[in-house]
Design an enzyme around this catalytic site. Structure first.
Site, PDB file in Angstrom:
ATOM      1  N   ASN A   9       0.866  -1.176   0.000  1.00  0.00           N
ATOM      2  CA  ASN A   9       0.000   0.000   0.000  1.00  0.00           C
ATOM      3  C   ASN A   9       0.904   1.227   0.000  1.00  0.00           C
ATOM      4  OD1 ASN A   9      -1.766   2.073   0.466  1.00  0.00           O
ATOM      5  ND2 ASN A   9      -2.406   1.369   2.510  1.00  0.00           N
ATOM      6  N   LYS A  11       0.129   4.230  -0.265  1.00  0.00           N
ATOM      7  CA  LYS A  11      -0.505   5.422   0.327  1.00  0.00           C
ATOM      8  C   LYS A  11      -0.283   6.625  -0.614  1.00  0.00           C
ATOM      9  CE  LYS A  11      -0.245   3.218   4.766  1.00  0.00           C
ATOM     10  NZ  LYS A  11      -0.165   3.319   6.228  1.00  0.00           N
ATOM     11  N   HIS A  95      -9.577   1.102   4.743  1.00  0.00           N
ATOM     12  CA  HIS A  95      -8.308   1.298   5.469  1.00  0.00           C
ATOM     13  C   HIS A  95      -8.550   2.236   6.650  1.00  0.00           C
ATOM     14  CE1 HIS A  95      -4.215   2.472   6.425  1.00  0.00           C
ATOM     15  NE2 HIS A  95      -3.842   1.369   5.804  1.00  0.00           N
ATOM     16  N   GLU A  97      -6.931   4.635   7.771  1.00  0.00           N
ATOM     17  CA  GLU A  97      -6.720   6.068   7.493  1.00  0.00           C
ATOM     18  C   GLU A  97      -7.941   6.679   6.826  1.00  0.00           C
ATOM     19  OE1 GLU A  97      -2.981   5.514   5.501  1.00  0.00           O
ATOM     20  OE2 GLU A  97      -2.084   4.960   7.423  1.00  0.00           O
ATOM     21  N   GLU A 167      -5.354  -4.915  10.519  1.00  0.00           N
ATOM     22  CA  GLU A 167      -4.335  -3.886  10.750  1.00  0.00           C
ATOM     23  C   GLU A 167      -4.645  -3.149  12.041  1.00  0.00           C
ATOM     24  OE1 GLU A 167      -2.298  -2.628   6.804  1.00  0.00           O
ATOM     25  OE2 GLU A 167      -3.993  -1.321   7.160  1.00  0.00           O
ATOM     26  N   GLY A 173       2.674   2.393  10.818  1.00  0.00           N
ATOM     27  CA  GLY A 173       3.632   3.488  10.679  1.00  0.00           C
ATOM     28  C   GLY A 173       4.332   3.861  11.973  1.00  0.00           C
ATOM     29  N   SER A 213       3.545  -2.049  10.329  1.00  0.00           N
ATOM     30  CA  SER A 213       4.992  -2.121  10.537  1.00  0.00           C
ATOM     31  C   SER A 213       5.592  -3.478  10.142  1.00  0.00           C
ATOM     32  CB  SER A 213       5.350  -1.769  11.983  1.00  0.00           C
ATOM     33  OG  SER A 213       4.976  -0.432  12.273  1.00  0.00           O
TER      34      SER A 213
HETATM   35  P1  13P Z   1       3.125   0.482   7.687  1.00  0.00           P
HETATM   36  O1  13P Z   1       3.625  -0.802   7.073  1.00  0.00           O
HETATM   37  O2  13P Z   1       3.831   1.696   7.186  1.00  0.00           O
HETATM   38  O3  13P Z   1       3.010   0.397   9.178  1.00  0.00           O
HETATM   39  O4  13P Z   1       1.602   0.656   7.131  1.00  0.00           O
HETATM   40  C1  13P Z   1       0.708  -0.388   7.255  1.00  0.00           C
HETATM   41  C2  13P Z   1      -0.503  -0.075   6.479  1.00  0.00           C
HETATM   42  O5  13P Z   1      -1.286   0.791   6.836  1.00  0.00           O
HETATM   43  C3  13P Z   1      -0.730  -0.811   5.227  1.00  0.00           C
HETATM   44  O6  13P Z   1      -2.010  -0.598   4.743  1.00  0.00           O
END
Ligand code: 13P
Length: 254
Positions: A9, A11, A95, A97, A167, A173, A213
């Site tokens: 992803n 982002k 997601h 976010e 997740e 992150g 992560s």
């Molecule tokens: P990270 O791997 O940067 O923690 O992000 C995970 C994520 O949100 C994947 O969709």
């Protein structure tokens, strides 16, 4: 046997030239025909370029969101058919976010999952608790309710086509990943939840990813867990060497 699925992803990262460079480098680093299914999820603007660059690799291309309507006066939105048109095979839905910053709810996630399936896209349906919810002991109830809401009314055949990504929001992150045992326990809970409604066979076939992560250093221990079938990778999918190592670690001996 569930085939492992590793999705990157990206982002809100990568211009079109940057995306093309990343794909070109990944193609040199990842041997074709590996055990894992690989999916890249660039921003909308780079979808068509990435789909073009991946022709012949067998890798999938996923969007990071979509709207459920096919067309109409919905300024700024993108339909499932438009994603297909751009070369998408997959789409991330719900997601954290999007839930946190853009008003995504269980209800909108549900409509999007149905629309994605209807358009022949594989939805990667994200669920997971915040730190406050985990500390309040609400993880299980929350994850069960997110899964039930997202998948409501689907058939067992639909379930075979989708992927659920667990997740935990506090692990995204932050460099703080769930322990493999904790991640496995929630994946098992998701599978039991699906089993109750759609039966043991559908549950056994459902693919469940862990996200939060994931790095080359921890992917193998996560993937060794029996209920975890893949990873949804954010930051570490933006650099070809790291993501290639994650793909290579997707199918360790269990
Ligand atoms: P990270 O791997 O940067 O923690 O992000 C995970 C994520 O949100 C994947 O969709």
């Amino acid at each position: 046997m569930r085939r492992p699925i590793i999705a990157g992803n990206w982002k809100m990262h990568k211009t079109i030239p940057e995306a093309e460079r990343l794909v070109a480098e990944l193609k040199t680093l990842v041997p074709p025909g590996g055990p894992a299914e690989v999916v890249l999820c660039p921003p909308f603007t780079a979808l068509a370029a990435v789909a073009g660059a991946l022709k012949g690799t067998g890798w999938g291309v996923g969007a990071q969101d979509m709207f459920w309507e096919e067309k109409g006066a919905f300024t700024g939105e993108i339909s499932p058919g438009m994603l297909r048109d751009a070369g998408c095979t997959h789409v991330i839905i719900g997601h954290s976010e999007r839930r946190q910053y853009f008003g995504e709810t269980d209800g909108t996630v549900h409509r999007k999952v149905r629309a994605a399936l209807g358009a022949g896209l594989v939805p990667i349906v994200c669920v997971g608790e915040t730190l406050a919810q985990r500390e309040a002991g609400e993880t299980e109830a929350l994850v069960v309710s997110q899964v039930e809401a997202a998948l409501e009314g689907l058939t067992a055949a639909d379930l075979e086509r989708l992927v659920v990504a667990y997740e935990p929001v506090w692990a995204i992150g932050t460099g703080r990943n769930a322990t493999p045992g904790d991640a496995n326990a929630v994946a098992a809970l998701i599978r039991r939840t699906v089993g109750k409604q759609w039966g043991a066979e559908a549950a056994a076939r459902l693919r469940i990813q862990y996200g939060g992560s994931v790095k080359p250093e921890n992917v193998e221990e996560l993937m060794r867990e029996p209920e975890i079938d893949g990873a949804l990778v954010g930051g570490a999918s933006l650099e070809a060497p790291a993501f290639a190592r994650i793909i290579a670690g997707a199918a360790p001996e269990r």
